[in-house]
Design an enzyme around this catalytic site. Structure first.
Site, PDB file in Angstrom:
ATOM      1  N   GLY A  15       0.827  -1.202   0.000  1.00  0.00           N
ATOM      2  CA  GLY A  15       0.000   0.000   0.000  1.00  0.00           C
ATOM      3  C   GLY A  15       0.855   1.242   0.000  1.00  0.00           C
ATOM      4  O   GLY A  15       0.453   2.302   0.481  1.00  0.00           O
ATOM      5  N   GLY A  53      16.504   1.514  -8.372  1.00  0.00           N
ATOM      6  CA  GLY A  53      16.130   2.902  -8.562  1.00  0.00           C
ATOM      7  C   GLY A  53      15.882   3.615  -7.247  1.00  0.00           C
ATOM      8  O   GLY A  53      15.742   2.994  -6.191  1.00  0.00           O
ATOM      9  N   VAL A  62      -1.848  -8.137  -3.092  1.00  0.00           N
ATOM     10  CA  VAL A  62      -1.479  -8.766  -1.821  1.00  0.00           C
ATOM     11  C   VAL A  62      -2.294 -10.019  -1.525  1.00  0.00           C
ATOM     12  O   VAL A  62      -1.972 -10.754  -0.591  1.00  0.00           O
ATOM     13  CB  VAL A  62      -1.606  -7.781  -0.640  1.00  0.00           C
ATOM     14  CG1 VAL A  62      -0.602  -6.647  -0.762  1.00  0.00           C
ATOM     15  CG2 VAL A  62      -3.032  -7.255  -0.505  1.00  0.00           C
ATOM     16  N   SER A 140      -7.020  -0.728  13.036  1.00  0.00           N
ATOM     17  CA  SER A 140      -7.936   0.411  13.022  1.00  0.00           C
ATOM     18  C   SER A 140      -8.694   0.479  14.337  1.00  0.00           C
ATOM     19  O   SER A 140      -8.963  -0.543  14.971  1.00  0.00           O
ATOM     20  CB  SER A 140      -8.955   0.281  11.876  1.00  0.00           C
ATOM     21  OG  SER A 140      -9.947   1.289  11.957  1.00  0.00           O
ATOM     22  N   ASN A 148     -17.578   3.424  14.196  1.00  0.00           N
ATOM     23  CA  ASN A 148     -17.774   4.779  14.707  1.00  0.00           C
ATOM     24  C   ASN A 148     -19.227   5.249  14.596  1.00  0.00           C
ATOM     25  O   ASN A 148     -19.649   6.126  15.340  1.00  0.00           O
ATOM     26  CB  ASN A 148     -16.875   5.759  13.929  1.00  0.00           C
ATOM     27  CG  ASN A 148     -15.397   5.454  14.115  1.00  0.00           C
ATOM     28  OD1 ASN A 148     -14.944   5.249  15.235  1.00  0.00           O
ATOM     29  ND2 ASN A 148     -14.651   5.417  13.023  1.00  0.00           N
ATOM     30  N   TYR A 166     -14.898  -4.111   7.179  1.00  0.00           N
ATOM     31  CA  TYR A 166     -13.669  -3.389   7.493  1.00  0.00           C
ATOM     32  C   TYR A 166     -13.267  -3.620   8.947  1.00  0.00           C
ATOM     33  O   TYR A 166     -12.108  -3.935   9.245  1.00  0.00           O
ATOM     34  CB  TYR A 166     -13.872  -1.899   7.228  1.00  0.00           C
ATOM     35  CG  TYR A 166     -12.646  -1.066   7.492  1.00  0.00           C
ATOM     36  CD1 TYR A 166     -11.581  -1.074   6.601  1.00  0.00           C
ATOM     37  CD2 TYR A 166     -12.537  -0.274   8.633  1.00  0.00           C
ATOM     38  CE1 TYR A 166     -10.442  -0.315   6.833  1.00  0.00           C
ATOM     39  CE2 TYR A 166     -11.418   0.492   8.875  1.00  0.00           C
ATOM     40  CZ  TYR A 166     -10.369   0.474   7.970  1.00  0.00           C
ATOM     41  OH  TYR A 166      -9.244   1.227   8.215  1.00  0.00           O
ATOM     42  N   ILE A 199      -8.351   9.194   9.672  1.00  0.00           N
ATOM     43  CA  ILE A 199      -7.199   9.887   9.107  1.00  0.00           C
ATOM     44  C   ILE A 199      -7.646  10.585   7.830  1.00  0.00           C
ATOM     45  O   ILE A 199      -8.334   9.994   6.996  1.00  0.00           O
ATOM     46  CB  ILE A 199      -6.055   8.895   8.794  1.00  0.00           C
ATOM     47  CG1 ILE A 199      -5.678   8.092  10.051  1.00  0.00           C
ATOM     48  CG2 ILE A 199      -4.838   9.633   8.237  1.00  0.00           C
ATOM     49  CD1 ILE A 199      -5.169   8.917  11.211  1.00  0.00           C
ATOM     50  N   GLU A 244       2.114  -5.391  20.370  1.00  0.00           N
ATOM     51  CA  GLU A 244       1.386  -4.179  20.757  1.00  0.00           C
ATOM     52  C   GLU A 244       0.493  -3.690  19.614  1.00  0.00           C
ATOM     53  O   GLU A 244       0.865  -3.757  18.442  1.00  0.00           O
ATOM     54  CB  GLU A 244       2.372  -3.069  21.138  1.00  0.00           C
ATOM     55  CG  GLU A 244       1.767  -1.706  21.386  1.00  0.00           C
ATOM     56  CD  GLU A 244       0.860  -1.651  22.596  1.00  0.00           C
ATOM     57  OE1 GLU A 244       0.082  -0.692  22.708  1.00  0.00           O
ATOM     58  OE2 GLU A 244       0.934  -2.561  23.450  1.00  0.00           O
TER      59      GLU A 244
END
Length: 255
Positions: A15, A53, A62, A140, A148, A166, A199, A244
């Site tokens: 990502g 490079g 992925v 998250s 939320n 998600y 974010i 953690e």
């Protein structure tokens, strides 16, 4: 305080061309790391990219084990062992759990959870040979707080905030992080996660203002906020921290 040096380090950032991934790549390069940015949206094919490079960007799915293994093998043969993996690759999803399409569930789980799992697996052999490694996954706050959105107040919020696919994928990343951490500690490899709150990126343009107002520090986070936490966990100095899940959410969720 002097910024930690990453001289001699070889990093793979999945990502790596999104807002957070790009911020991580830039910060690592500034500190001397050799960084490969892998992303599903853009970049050269694995077998054609010039890894020597200045800013190599590789197109990577992925969810495909063979692609990840091939990329890690190329990096190891060209730049040296990958001693830092940052799993940023992920997608967000919206809508109510009761109506979520099965195909959308599969898409989100495959990229966010399976993709993280496969990337971790791919770098472990090289890190074990090196006797050192850092893996930092992206979780998250939604993987902790069940979302939320406040459907009991405003059902429309669920259409503009991360949904069950998600949240479950990110809760899985948190748990996956702990399993890898315990298994790999004896090999000198630490495995941690950063759990951002909202974010300000292209993924959160529809985030409801009412929910933004509930962030105690009074603003949405930035890609730089997340990158700083990742670099802390990725440093050699963080060798006694593993398993953690570090919250970077402006006080939205405290545990």
């Amino acid at each position: 305080m002097t910024a930690a040096s990453f001289e001699g380090r070889v990093a793979l950032v999945t990502g790596g061309m999104g807002a957070i991934g790009a911020a991580v790549c830039a910060a690592l390069r500034e500190r001397g790391a050799r960084v490969v940015a892998a992303d599903g949206a853009a970049g050269a094919a694995i077998d054609t990219v010039d890894l020597q490079g200045a800013t190599p960007a590789v197109r990577l799915d992925v969810t495909k084990r063979a692609e990840i293994v091939s990329l890690v093998s190329r990096i190891e043969s060209t730049l040296g062992p990958v001693d830092l993996l940052v799993n940023v690759a992920g997608v967000v999803s919206f809508g109510a759990a009761q109506t979520l399409d099965e195909a959308e569930w599969d898409r989100v789980i495959d990229i966010n959870l399976k993709g993280t799992f496969l990337a971790c697996q791919a770098v472990v052999p090289g890190m074990k040979r090196l006797g050192f490694g850092r893996i930092v996954n992206i979780g998250s706050v939604v993987g902790k707080n069940s979302g939320n959105a406040r459907a009991w107040i405003d059902a429309a919020e669920q259409q503009r905030a991360g949904n069950v696919a998600y949240g479950v994928s990110k809760a899985g990343v948190h748990m996956l992080t702990g399993f890898f951490a315990k298994e790999l500690a004896v090999d000198g490899i630490t495995v941690n996660a950063v759990a951002p709150g909202p974010i300000a990126t292209a993924m959160t343009t529809s985030f409801p203002p009412q929910l933004q107002a509930l962030i105690p520090v009074g603003r949405m986070g930035t890609a730089a906020d997340v990158a700083a936490a990742i670099l802390f966990l990725a440093g050699r100095e963080a060798g006694f921290i593993t398993g953690e899940v570090l919250d970077v959410n402006g006080g939205m969720w405290c545990d």
